[in-house]
Scaffold this motif. Sequence first.
Motif, PDB file in Angstrom:
ATOM      1  N   UNK A  40       0.811  -1.227   0.000  1.00 45.66           N
ATOM      2  CA  UNK A  40       0.000   0.000   0.000  1.00 45.66           C
ATOM      3  C   UNK A  40       0.846   1.281   0.000  1.00 45.66           C
ATOM      4  N   UNK A  41       2.146   1.178   0.340  1.00 44.41           N
ATOM      5  CA  UNK A  41       3.015   2.363   0.237  1.00 44.41           C
ATOM      6  C   UNK A  41       3.211   2.782  -1.225  1.00 44.41           C
ATOM      7  N   UNK A  43       5.486   2.247  -3.353  1.00 41.14           N
ATOM      8  CA  UNK A  43       6.831   2.699  -3.757  1.00 41.14           C
ATOM      9  C   UNK A  43       7.215   2.189  -5.150  1.00 41.14           C
ATOM     10  N   UNK A  44       6.877   0.937  -5.408  1.00 40.63           N
ATOM     11  CA  UNK A  44       7.278   0.352  -6.700  1.00 40.63           C
ATOM     12  C   UNK A  44       6.509   1.008  -7.850  1.00 40.63           C
ATOM     13  N   UNK A  45       5.240   1.308  -7.598  1.00 40.31           N
ATOM     14  CA  UNK A  45       4.449   1.983  -8.647  1.00 40.31           C
ATOM     15  C   UNK A  45       5.061   3.342  -8.960  1.00 40.31           C
ATOM     16  N   UNK A  46       5.438   4.077  -7.913  1.00 38.91           N
ATOM     17  CA  UNK A  46       6.079   5.386  -8.136  1.00 38.91           C
ATOM     18  C   UNK A  46       7.397   5.211  -8.882  1.00 38.91           C
ATOM     19  N   UNK A  47       8.166   4.178  -8.503  1.00 43.29           N
ATOM     20  CA  UNK A  47       9.445   3.922  -9.198  1.00 43.29           C
ATOM     21  C   UNK A  47       9.243   3.649 -10.680  1.00 43.29           C
ATOM     22  N   UNK A  85      -1.428  -2.111  -6.396  1.00 41.18           N
ATOM     23  CA  UNK A  85      -2.389  -2.493  -5.357  1.00 41.18           C
ATOM     24  C   UNK A  85      -3.211  -1.311  -4.896  1.00 41.18           C
ATOM     25  N   UNK A  86      -2.540  -0.192  -4.698  1.00 42.92           N
ATOM     26  CA  UNK A  86      -3.236   1.015  -4.249  1.00 42.92           C
ATOM     27  C   UNK A  86      -3.234   1.146  -2.737  1.00 42.92           C
ATOM     28  N   UNK A  87      -3.379   2.382  -2.302  1.00 39.49           N
ATOM     29  CA  UNK A  87      -3.361   2.725  -0.883  1.00 39.49           C
ATOM     30  C   UNK A  87      -4.471   2.023  -0.101  1.00 39.49           C
ATOM     31  N   UNK A  88      -5.603   1.795  -0.765  1.00 36.20           N
ATOM     32  CA  UNK A  88      -6.749   1.176  -0.079  1.00 36.20           C
ATOM     33  C   UNK A  88      -6.458  -0.259   0.357  1.00 36.20           C
ATOM     34  N   UNK A  89      -5.400  -0.858  -0.204  1.00 36.10           N
ATOM     35  CA  UNK A  89      -5.047  -2.216   0.240  1.00 36.10           C
ATOM     36  C   UNK A  89      -4.552  -2.229   1.689  1.00 36.10           C
ATOM     37  N   UNK A  90      -4.273  -1.032   2.244  1.00 37.76           N
ATOM     38  CA  UNK A  90      -3.770  -0.957   3.619  1.00 37.76           C
ATOM     39  C   UNK A  90      -4.727  -1.633   4.613  1.00 37.76           C
ATOM     40  N   UNK A  91      -6.002  -1.658   4.307  1.00 37.20           N
ATOM     41  CA  UNK A  91      -6.971  -2.277   5.223  1.00 37.20           C
ATOM     42  C   UNK A  91      -7.288  -3.719   4.880  1.00 37.20           C
ATOM     43  N   UNK A  92      -6.482  -4.337   4.018  1.00 36.74           N
ATOM     44  CA  UNK A  92      -6.817  -5.664   3.489  1.00 36.74           C
ATOM     45  C   UNK A  92      -7.045  -6.717   4.577  1.00 36.74           C
ATOM     46  N   UNK A  93      -6.231  -6.672   5.649  1.00 39.45           N
ATOM     47  CA  UNK A  93      -6.361  -7.726   6.675  1.00 39.45           C
ATOM     48  C   UNK A  93      -7.743  -7.722   7.327  1.00 39.45           C
ATOM     49  N   UNK A  94      -8.322  -6.530   7.484  1.00 37.41           N
ATOM     50  CA  UNK A  94      -9.644  -6.424   8.113  1.00 37.41           C
ATOM     51  C   UNK A  94     -10.764  -6.536   7.073  1.00 37.41           C
ATOM     52  N   UNK A 121       6.537  -9.821  -7.819  1.00 37.34           N
ATOM     53  CA  UNK A 121       5.623  -9.235  -6.824  1.00 37.34           C
ATOM     54  C   UNK A 121       6.422  -8.594  -5.691  1.00 37.34           C
ATOM     55  N   UNK A 122       6.093  -7.343  -5.404  1.00 38.07           N
ATOM     56  CA  UNK A 122       6.683  -6.662  -4.241  1.00 38.07           C
ATOM     57  C   UNK A 122       5.659  -6.688  -3.106  1.00 38.07           C
ATOM     58  N   UNK A 123       6.141  -6.940  -1.889  1.00 37.09           N
ATOM     59  CA  UNK A 123       5.226  -7.081  -0.747  1.00 37.09           C
ATOM     60  C   UNK A 123       5.516  -6.020   0.324  1.00 37.09           C
TER      61      UNK A 123
END
Length: 253
Positions: A40-41, A43-47, A85-94, A121-123
């Motif tokens: 969700x950060x 970084x790779x998309x920005x790179x 993935x996008x920032x919204x993936x930050x809540x994926x666990x819930x 895949x970057x994690x």
Amino acid sequence: MQTITLTNQKGGVAKTTTAHILATGLHNRNYKILIVDLDPQCNLSYSCGIDMMKVEHTLYDVFKENIPAKKSIISIKTGFSIISGGLTLAGADMEFMQTGREYMLRETLKEVLDDYDYCIIDTPPTLGILTVNALTASQSIIIPMTADAYSIQGLSQLQGLIKNVRKYCNSELDIAGLLLTRYSDRTVISRDLKRYIEEAAERLETKLFQSTIREAVAVRESQLVVSDIFTESPKSKVAKDYNDFIDEFLKGR
Ligand SMILES: Nc1ncnc2c1ncn2[C@@H]1O[C@H](COP(=O)(O)OP(=O)(O)OP(=O)(O)O)[C@@H](O)[C@H]1O
Ligand SMILES: [Mg+2]
């Protein structure tokens, strides 16, 4: 398509840097590459020069609304694409609690299996559901690590997760190896830590790649101009380190 995950729950060990350079190096060797940015950060998309504000469909949308994977693929250059993935993936666990939630990425990638040679895949630096999805969708893992005690301690947690993923989700999962990043062999402590990491690799029934990646300002400079070391500093020692690593990785395939 061979799917490879860069993972380590320790932050800042060059997962994203290595994912980007590995993808670029394989593309330079004429392989068709798909990158998946599960962090969700972003970084790779920005790179890769992606402006997240302009991305129409993220992987989150694919998981949440079942839209076709192909709609979320952004072409960077011919034969080199990315799904963010996008920032919204930050809540994926819930958010993703349904049965089969470990298989969301594996199912998504089935649609494009014949379109690429490698999927990288970057994690995120966590061992949550996003990393479980990456491991479930992959044939192999590369574990980037720095030469420090905390990196070695963290490996046993990662080993536990890999064991569970193999047992319940993906019995084929292979560890391609541990990769020492930001490494300098000038001090005794670094050389000692390298030996400990070799022993840790044996416990994981894998190897430490012989190629190591040195700490070099060229890496950060190329990221600053949203490029890569093979383009910006093709003659640098760190570009050679990464090329040697990619050749070693391909030899082991
Ligand atoms: N070989 C290197 N030489 C110098 N700096 C490096 C090198 N590799 C990575 N870095 C820098 O180290 C920092 C962390 O790298 P990176 O973001 O790739 O790690 P990460 O494991 O993906 O981190 P996170 O866990 O936050 O996702 C970045 O600022 C990057 O520019
Ligand atoms: Mg990262």
